[in-house]
Design a protein around this motif. Structure first.
Motif, short mmCIF file in Angstrom:
data_model
loop_
_atom_site.label_atom_id
_atom_site.label_comp_id
_atom_site.label_asym_id
_atom_site.label_seq_id
_atom_site.Cartn_x
_atom_site.Cartn_y
_atom_site.Cartn_z
N ARG A 174 0.81 -1.22 0.00
CA ARG A 174 0.00 0.00 0.00
C ARG A 174 0.83 1.26 0.00
O ARG A 174 0.45 2.26 0.58
N ALA A 187 -16.88 7.24 -6.82
CA ALA A 187 -18.26 7.72 -6.84
C ALA A 187 -18.85 7.70 -5.43
O ALA A 187 -18.67 6.73 -4.69
N ASP A 188 -19.51 8.76 -5.06
CA ASP A 188 -20.15 8.87 -3.73
C ASP A 188 -19.17 8.73 -2.57
O ASP A 188 -19.52 8.26 -1.50
N ARG A 189 -17.94 9.12 -2.81
CA ARG A 189 -16.92 8.96 -1.75
C ARG A 189 -16.50 10.30 -1.14
O ARG A 189 -15.65 10.33 -0.25
N ASP A 198 -16.94 10.60 2.67
CA ASP A 198 -15.97 9.81 3.44
C ASP A 198 -14.65 10.57 3.60
O ASP A 198 -14.08 10.64 4.68
N TRP A 199 -14.18 11.14 2.48
CA TRP A 199 -12.87 11.81 2.54
C TRP A 199 -12.96 13.13 3.30
O TRP A 199 -12.00 13.53 3.96
N GLU A 257 -15.03 13.70 -7.78
CA GLU A 257 -15.61 12.39 -8.10
C GLU A 257 -15.61 12.18 -9.62
O GLU A 257 -15.55 13.14 -10.37
N ARG A 287 -18.81 6.59 -13.64
CA ARG A 287 -19.15 6.29 -12.25
C ARG A 287 -19.14 4.79 -11.94
O ARG A 287 -18.99 4.40 -10.80
N TYR A 288 -19.31 3.97 -12.97
CA TYR A 288 -19.37 2.53 -12.71
C TYR A 288 -18.01 1.86 -12.86
O TYR A 288 -17.85 0.70 -12.55
N PRO A 296 -14.25 0.85 -11.93
CA PRO A 296 -13.65 0.65 -10.61
C PRO A 296 -12.98 1.94 -10.13
O PRO A 296 -12.32 2.62 -10.92
#
Lengths: 299, 296
Positions: free
Chosen positions: A76, A176-178, A181-182, A223, A229-230, A232
């Motif tokens: 990572r 997408a839609d993150r 969270d960040w 985003e 959006r679909y 990965p």
């Protein structure tokens, strides 16, 4: 008495770490000289080599950029490839160890010491994708680079910045839609605060802006566009933004040094900002109109 | 009916991981909940387990099961954080976007709501860089959250965007939680719904409930509470839930049957639910984005 305490509490919650700008930004690449060429056109000078690792320090004004070609030895983290990758940024804080411990208690992932570009014990946590975030303190008292780096003889260790350029922000691509969270991640660990949509910098009015608690540094979370959006989610740090008081003058200086800027109908240099074309497949820089506060003049 | 809303759970099936995944796929499912032990216990190692999942073509509904995480102190807390990090990493390798967390049953866990919220918040923050959401599930024999309503209050208190609820139909049916409580839940906060039924009409004691939950569950449509299950799902649909349904059927008998036979039962259950209970209309295209993205 109560009011004074309240005020202190408010100040502490606003900037819990004593966040004070960005100490350096790091790229990883297996072709450090090629990236060095790009950085030099942008006004950076190579001023030092690492004593034992394949790591170089570039500088202009108050901006430090580390170019890391050392193979990564923990999961990572970025494995240097020909395509340079924005692999880390270092935040200046009041007490690096305290900030690091607090981050861990909140839920940050720590990095084993040996994995880092620097030999000094600079604590770091995992950021987006394979990137790292370092905590640096005592940046006023002595230079962290003195320990790890050997200055190149005859080179001015403090080259002036072109057009008053200074670190302004980093653009981060998120899935997408993150975004929420960040926002939570940067707000919790560093005290970043989201800005309302009406506040915009530069020429690309996209994504959500986060302001550092010291109000000198910004993260822009973007985003994927609707059709993507679909796909990965590939989340990563995408580019660095430099602030400059006069964008068009700085564009002029950089063009004369061979830097090319995007000049399309949608994206082109203006007094608000400009965007370079991509070099080496991935490296682009953004200029943003920004006059630094008088307390922190560019050297 | 949208068959792809339903998924199986590797814990329902006997045999090698590859055979379980093949059975799930052959029964027509496109997603599967992965029990962590199936991956880390793969005879050829974790990497082989991860590869098997990624090459199966199935979307990973989530990874299960982190237990007894919240409400601990000192060394116990540090130990559980290590366990959680390991599970999050495995989940990330699988391309999974959810980690299922059961409310603690540990006698060492304190029931202080702030401490529990703080721990779950930490877990959620750990999951953010990996793109994973935490689905927190109340259970009647937990010390920290006895049902989805209590779990919902903790999630609300912790207030983290990637922390939400998993609701298990079994816990609703067996504990007799009022379905009206669902109306107080924000459907966006529900990250996963698990479905199963059981054969007895009534479970009397907590011990009996625990035993039933871990050994005698059956697929929807096979048990004694089809009506209750139908009410539950209809209610979820009514409040606007449009996420995944996973069959969390733990049954000792099924573990003595060929996985294909068990998967066929799951297929019948999905058809029964889709045709008899949900009669779902085709989703509006823009609603698709509420569903988790396919594994990368």
């Amino acid at each position: 008495m109560t009011n004074a305490l309240d005020r202190e509490a408010v100040a502490a919650s606003h900037n819990p770490l004593g966040f004070d700008g960005i100490e350096y930004i790091e790229f990883a690449t297996s072709k450090p000289q090629a990236l060095g060429g790009v950085l030099e056109r942008m006004g950076f000078r190579l001023i030092a080599h690492h004593r034992s690792r394949e790591v170089e320090l570039y500088r202009q004004g108050r901006m430090n950029i580390i170019v890391n070609a050392q193979a990564a030895d923990v999961p990572r983290t970025v494995q240097p490839t020909e395509r340079p990758v924005l692999s880390a940024f270092a935040v200046r804080v009041r007490d690096a160890d305290a900030a690091f411990r607090r981050a861990q208690e909140l839920g940050a992932w720590e990095i084993p010491v040996r994995a880092r570009a620097m030999e000094l014990n600079i604590p770091a946590i995992h950021g987006v994708g394979e990137s790292l975030i370092y905590f640096v303190d005592r940046h006023d008292e002595f230079s962290i680079y003195d320990v790890d780096f050997r200055t190149i003889p005859g080179v001015d260790p403090h080259p002036p910045s072109l057009g008053g350029m200074h670190f302004f922000g980093i653009v981060q691509y998120v899935g997408a839609d993150r975004t929420a969270d960040w926002v939570e991640f940067y707000a919790q660990i560093f005290g970043f605060a989201p800005l309302p949509d009406s506040v915009r910098f530069g020429i690309l009015p996209k994504g959500l802006l986060l302001q550092s608690p010291c109000r000198t540094f910004y993260l822009q979370l973007i985003e994927p566009e609707e059709p993507a959006r679909y796909a990965p989610a590939e989340e990563h740090l995408q580019r660095v933004g430099f602030g400059t008081p006069d964008v068009l003058a700085t564009v002029g200086i950089l063009k004369s040094r061979g830097v090319e800027f995007l000049a399309s109908e949608r994206v082109h240099a203006s007094d608000r900002g400009a965007l370079t074309t991509a070099s080496l497949g991935s490296v682009m820089f953004e200029l943003v109109h920004d006059v630094p506060a008088p307390s922190a003049p560019p050297r | 009916m949208i068959f792809s809303d339903f998924g199986m759970d590797t814990a329902s099936l006997a045999g090698a991981l590859e055979l379980k995944l093949a059975a799930v796929r052959r029964a027509g499912f496109s997603q599967v909940m992965i029990a962590a032990s199936d991956v880390v216990g793969h005879p050829s190692g974790v990497d082989a387990g991860v590869r098997a999942v990624r090459e199966s073509g199935l979307r990973v509904t989530g990874l299960e099961m982190l237990r007894d995480f919240e409400g601990l102190d000192g060394r116990l807390h540090a130990y559980k954080v290590d366990v959680a990090k390991s599970m999050l990493e495995v989940c990330g390798w699988l391309g999974g976007r959810r980690l299922l967390v059961e409310a603690s049953t540990s006698t060492h866990a304190e029931a202080d709501a702030d401490a529990i919220a703080r721990d779950l918040r930490m877990l959620a923050l750990l999951a953010i860089p990996l793109g994973i959401r935490i689905a927190y599930k109340g259970m009647s024999w937990s010390r920290t959250a006895k049902d989805f309503s209590a779990a919902g209050e903790i999630v609300f208190r912790a207030n983290c965007p990637n922390l939400g609820l998993a609701i298990d139909a079994f816990d609703v049916l067996a504990s007799g939680v009022a379905l009206d409580d669902l109306d107080a839940i924000d459907p966006e906060q529900i990250f996963l719904v698990q479905l199963s039924d059981y054969m007895w009409q009534d479970v009397r004691s907590t011990e009996e409930q625990t035993a039933t939950a871990t050994h005698f569950r059956v697929f929807p449509g096979e048990g004694a509470h089809s009506e209750g299950l139908a009410d539950f799902i209809t209610r979820l649909d009514a409040i606007g839930y449009c996420g995944d349904y996973s069959f969390d059927v733990y049954n000792d008998d099924y573990l003595q049957m060929p996985p294909e036979k068990v998967a066929a039962r799951a297929q019948r259950a999905a058809e029964w639910l889709g045709e008899t209970v949900l009669r779902r209309a085709l989703p509006i295209p823009n609603m698709e984005r509420l569903r988790p993205a396919a594994p990368g």
